[in-house]
Design an enzyme around this catalytic site. Sequence first.
Site, PDB file in Angstrom:
ATOM      1  N   GLY A 138       0.820  -1.213   0.000  1.00 47.92           N
ATOM      2  CA  GLY A 138       0.000   0.000   0.000  1.00 47.92           C
ATOM      3  C   GLY A 138       0.854   1.263   0.000  1.00 47.92           C
ATOM      4  CG  ASP A 205      -3.450  -8.984  -2.114  1.00 40.32           C
ATOM      5  OD1 ASP A 205      -3.673  -8.319  -3.139  1.00 40.32           O
ATOM      6  OD2 ASP A 205      -2.867  -8.520  -1.121  1.00 40.32           O
ATOM      7  CE  LYS A 209      -0.637  -6.576  -1.748  1.00 37.44           C
ATOM      8  NZ  LYS A 209      -1.589  -6.370  -0.650  1.00 37.44           N
TER       9      LYS A 209
HETATM   10  P1  NAP Z   1     -12.107  -1.107  -7.334  1.00 41.51           P
HETATM   11  O1  NAP Z   1     -12.531  -0.219  -6.229  1.00 41.51           O
HETATM   12  O2  NAP Z   1     -12.883  -2.346  -7.577  1.00 41.51           O
HETATM   13  O3  NAP Z   1     -12.083  -0.222  -8.666  1.00 41.51           O
HETATM   14  C1  NAP Z   1     -11.865  -0.785  -9.915  1.00 41.51           C
HETATM   15  C2  NAP Z   1     -12.130   0.288 -10.962  1.00 41.51           C
HETATM   16  O4  NAP Z   1     -11.781  -0.242 -12.222  1.00 41.51           O
HETATM   17  C3  NAP Z   1     -13.576   0.747 -11.056  1.00 41.51           C
HETATM   18  O5  NAP Z   1     -13.645   2.139 -11.191  1.00 41.51           O
HETATM   19  C4  NAP Z   1     -14.108   0.069 -12.304  1.00 41.51           C
HETATM   20  O6  NAP Z   1     -15.040   0.845 -13.054  1.00 41.51           O
HETATM   21  C5  NAP Z   1     -12.856  -0.030 -13.128  1.00 41.51           C
HETATM   22  N1  NAP Z   1     -12.921  -1.165 -14.034  1.00 41.51           N
HETATM   23  C6  NAP Z   1     -13.128  -2.463 -13.731  1.00 41.51           C
HETATM   24  N2  NAP Z   1     -13.115  -3.197 -14.855  1.00 41.51           N
HETATM   25  C7  NAP Z   1     -12.915  -2.347 -15.893  1.00 41.51           C
HETATM   26  C8  NAP Z   1     -12.835  -2.496 -17.284  1.00 41.51           C
HETATM   27  N3  NAP Z   1     -12.964  -3.687 -17.869  1.00 41.51           N
HETATM   28  N4  NAP Z   1     -12.631  -1.396 -18.027  1.00 41.51           N
HETATM   29  C9  NAP Z   1     -12.528  -0.192 -17.450  1.00 41.51           C
HETATM   30  N5  NAP Z   1     -12.578   0.018 -16.124  1.00 41.51           N
HETATM   31  C10 NAP Z   1     -12.811  -1.053 -15.358  1.00 41.51           C
HETATM   32  O7  NAP Z   1     -10.597  -1.568  -7.147  1.00 41.51           O
HETATM   33  P2  NAP Z   1      -9.467  -0.855  -6.257  1.00 41.51           P
HETATM   34  O8  NAP Z   1      -9.594  -1.291  -4.848  1.00 41.51           O
HETATM   35  O9  NAP Z   1      -9.431   0.582  -6.570  1.00 41.51           O
HETATM   36  O10 NAP Z   1      -8.158  -1.582  -6.814  1.00 41.51           O
HETATM   37  C11 NAP Z   1      -7.585  -1.243  -8.043  1.00 41.51           C
HETATM   38  C12 NAP Z   1      -6.213  -1.854  -8.128  1.00 41.51           C
HETATM   39  O11 NAP Z   1      -5.378  -1.355  -7.089  1.00 41.51           O
HETATM   40  C13 NAP Z   1      -6.152  -3.380  -7.987  1.00 41.51           C
HETATM   41  O12 NAP Z   1      -5.110  -3.879  -8.759  1.00 41.51           O
HETATM   42  C14 NAP Z   1      -5.820  -3.561  -6.506  1.00 41.51           C
HETATM   43  O13 NAP Z   1      -5.204  -4.800  -6.235  1.00 41.51           O
HETATM   44  C15 NAP Z   1      -4.843  -2.426  -6.332  1.00 41.51           C
HETATM   45  N6  NAP Z   1      -4.668  -1.969  -4.968  1.00 41.51           N
HETATM   46  C16 NAP Z   1      -5.749  -1.699  -4.213  1.00 41.51           C
HETATM   47  C17 NAP Z   1      -5.580  -1.206  -2.932  1.00 41.51           C
HETATM   48  C18 NAP Z   1      -6.753  -0.874  -2.046  1.00 41.51           C
HETATM   49  O14 NAP Z   1      -6.538  -0.539  -0.882  1.00 41.51           O
HETATM   50  N7  NAP Z   1      -7.973  -0.957  -2.544  1.00 41.51           N
HETATM   51  C19 NAP Z   1      -4.288  -1.010  -2.438  1.00 41.51           C
HETATM   52  C20 NAP Z   1      -3.180  -1.306  -3.262  1.00 41.51           C
HETATM   53  C21 NAP Z   1      -3.393  -1.780  -4.520  1.00 41.51           C
HETATM   54  P3  NAP Z   1     -16.485   1.214 -12.480  1.00 41.51           P
HETATM   55  O15 NAP Z   1     -16.235   2.221 -11.399  1.00 41.51           O
HETATM   56  O16 NAP Z   1     -17.189   1.802 -13.639  1.00 41.51           O
HETATM   57  O17 NAP Z   1     -17.088  -0.047 -11.969  1.00 41.51           O
HETATM   58  N1  HSE Z   2      -6.547  -6.048  -0.890  1.00 41.19           N
HETATM   59  C1  HSE Z   2      -5.230  -5.578  -0.637  1.00 41.19           C
HETATM   60  C2  HSE Z   2      -4.931  -5.676   0.827  1.00 41.19           C
HETATM   61  C3  HSE Z   2      -5.105  -4.158  -1.109  1.00 41.19           C
HETATM   62  O1  HSE Z   2      -5.880  -5.789   1.605  1.00 41.19           O
HETATM   63  O2  HSE Z   2      -3.765  -5.652   1.215  1.00 41.19           O
HETATM   64  C4  HSE Z   2      -3.697  -3.628  -0.981  1.00 41.19           C
HETATM   65  O3  HSE Z   2      -2.842  -4.247  -1.892  1.00 41.19           O
END
Ligand code: NAP
Ligand code: HSE
Length: 436
Positions: A138, A205, A209
């Site tokens: 993160g 996940d 990592k």
């Molecule tokens: P999320 O809340 O589910 O958001 C995903 C976004 O991608 C949404 O806006 C969705 O659009 C869009 N999307 C999904 N499929 C798509 C497609 N086929 N074409 C275009 N847009 C599409 O996910 P997130 O938590 O932000 O995570 C995003 C990435 O960051 C992932 O790789 C995750 O592992 C990584 N990550 C997340 C965190 C965390 O704390 N959440 C931390 C580190 C890394 P809509 O809004 O229109 O549905």
């Molecule tokens: N789902 C992931 C976690 C988001 O909980 O650590 C950050 O990579």
Amino acid sequence: MVVIRERNIGIGLLGLGTVGAGVVEILAQKSASYEKNLGFSIELIKILVADSHKTRDIQTNAKITTDFIDLIDDPRIDLIVEAIGGETPALEYIRKAIDSGKHVVTANKEVIAKYGPELIKHAVDNGVGIRFEASVGGGIPILRPLSRDLLANDFNKITTIINGTTNYMLTRMRLQNENYSAALEKSKSLGYAEPDPTADVEGIDAAYKLAILSSLAFKVRVRFEEVYVEGISNLDLADFVYAKELGYVVKLLAIAEKFDDGIQVRVHPSFVPMEHPLAKVNGVQNAIQLSGDLVGSVILEGPGAGKSPTASAIMGDIFEAAEAILEQKKLPPYPFGGNAAKIQHIDLLHSQYYLRIKVKDQPGVMAEISRALGDRDVSLASVIQKDLAVLDGSTEIVVTTHSALEASVRDAIASIRTQDAVIDVFNLIRIEEVIT
Ligand code: NAP
Ligand code: HSE
């Protein structure tokens, strides 16, 4: 002739969920101060989403579109930030962004764990760069330090908590007696969990990592499929109670360790001694403990998931890429790849173990369990027999062992299971040692 370009960087953002929205908000709030401090401006030009009709609680001047080509064909966009997640279509979009000469910043651990070295090479071949700081830990800066500041070191062990969702859940289950489902729901509502939280709770996940971290730290290619993985879904509240009684806390650890004849990479619940530095890492916090030959033990700790911390990591990557673009320099590729790592099977692990066994409350049971372990050179460190006053005439025996070979412990468990008085053998949990 050197072309002096405008001090402006155009961003195309893929995804407007937790992470994407974090990037939009940060840019809305801080663009002016970034420009003042860095000497260039960052402009969010277009955002790709899946559903353009979704109601969103976010203000932006950027164009929201569902057409990826609209971003790729826009010459004002220098850099694509990928925050969609998952392999499809994120991988294809990253490849196409590189093909079109745009730098890439991604938070996508799945894509990087599976295709990182190929994408780095593809980027180099196309004269651009790729960064993925947000994919591990993160908001904790770990990949850039590993690739630069700590590069002089040889590492022999990396002990980590690198999934925010499960650490948050385990903390609530331990400190608030919250049940598993309620803790998971809370974690989802805070935006920590993956769209499919199975990846979090089953350790996948963390395995992505760990594959990235260990590849960078050990300078070999560790494939995600080679990581031994157990999640937290089989833990029982009883395990938390016994852990406390024995002086441990339960954590989902991801550990990579180097031996003369290979590398062990494993993700599983662990009993962590109270005095271990990772035992105090609670909630959504992550921590990465590295043992380097020059630097000794280093621990990096911070929020491992969530909107702003993740967007903070993405911004760091954007700044680095932006400077490379404006100075018309190469973004140096991370040393991720190398030869395939020789992976040691989990059976070869030497560890202490915790074992919880449900037995019929009758004489001689403990002796038989001790014999099954002793016959395989597994010596007992402690035994707890709880009079659970259960109605069905059963009782629970909890043993911890001294350091033993995993294969021997598993063999002993197979033998214990065959005993008449044994009703079930529940969790086998590894006990982590304290490294100073
Ligand atoms: P999320 O809340 O589910 O958001 C995903 C976004 O991608 C949404 O806006 C969705 O659009 C869009 N999307 C999904 N499929 C798509 C497609 N086929 N074409 C275009 N847009 C599409 O996910 P997130 O938590 O932000 O995570 C995003 C990435 O960051 C992932 O790789 C995750 O592992 C990584 N990550 C997340 C965190 C965390 O704390 N959440 C931390 C580190 C890394 P809509 O809004 O229109 O549905
Ligand atoms: N789902 C992931 C976690 C988001 O909980 O650590 C950050 O990579």
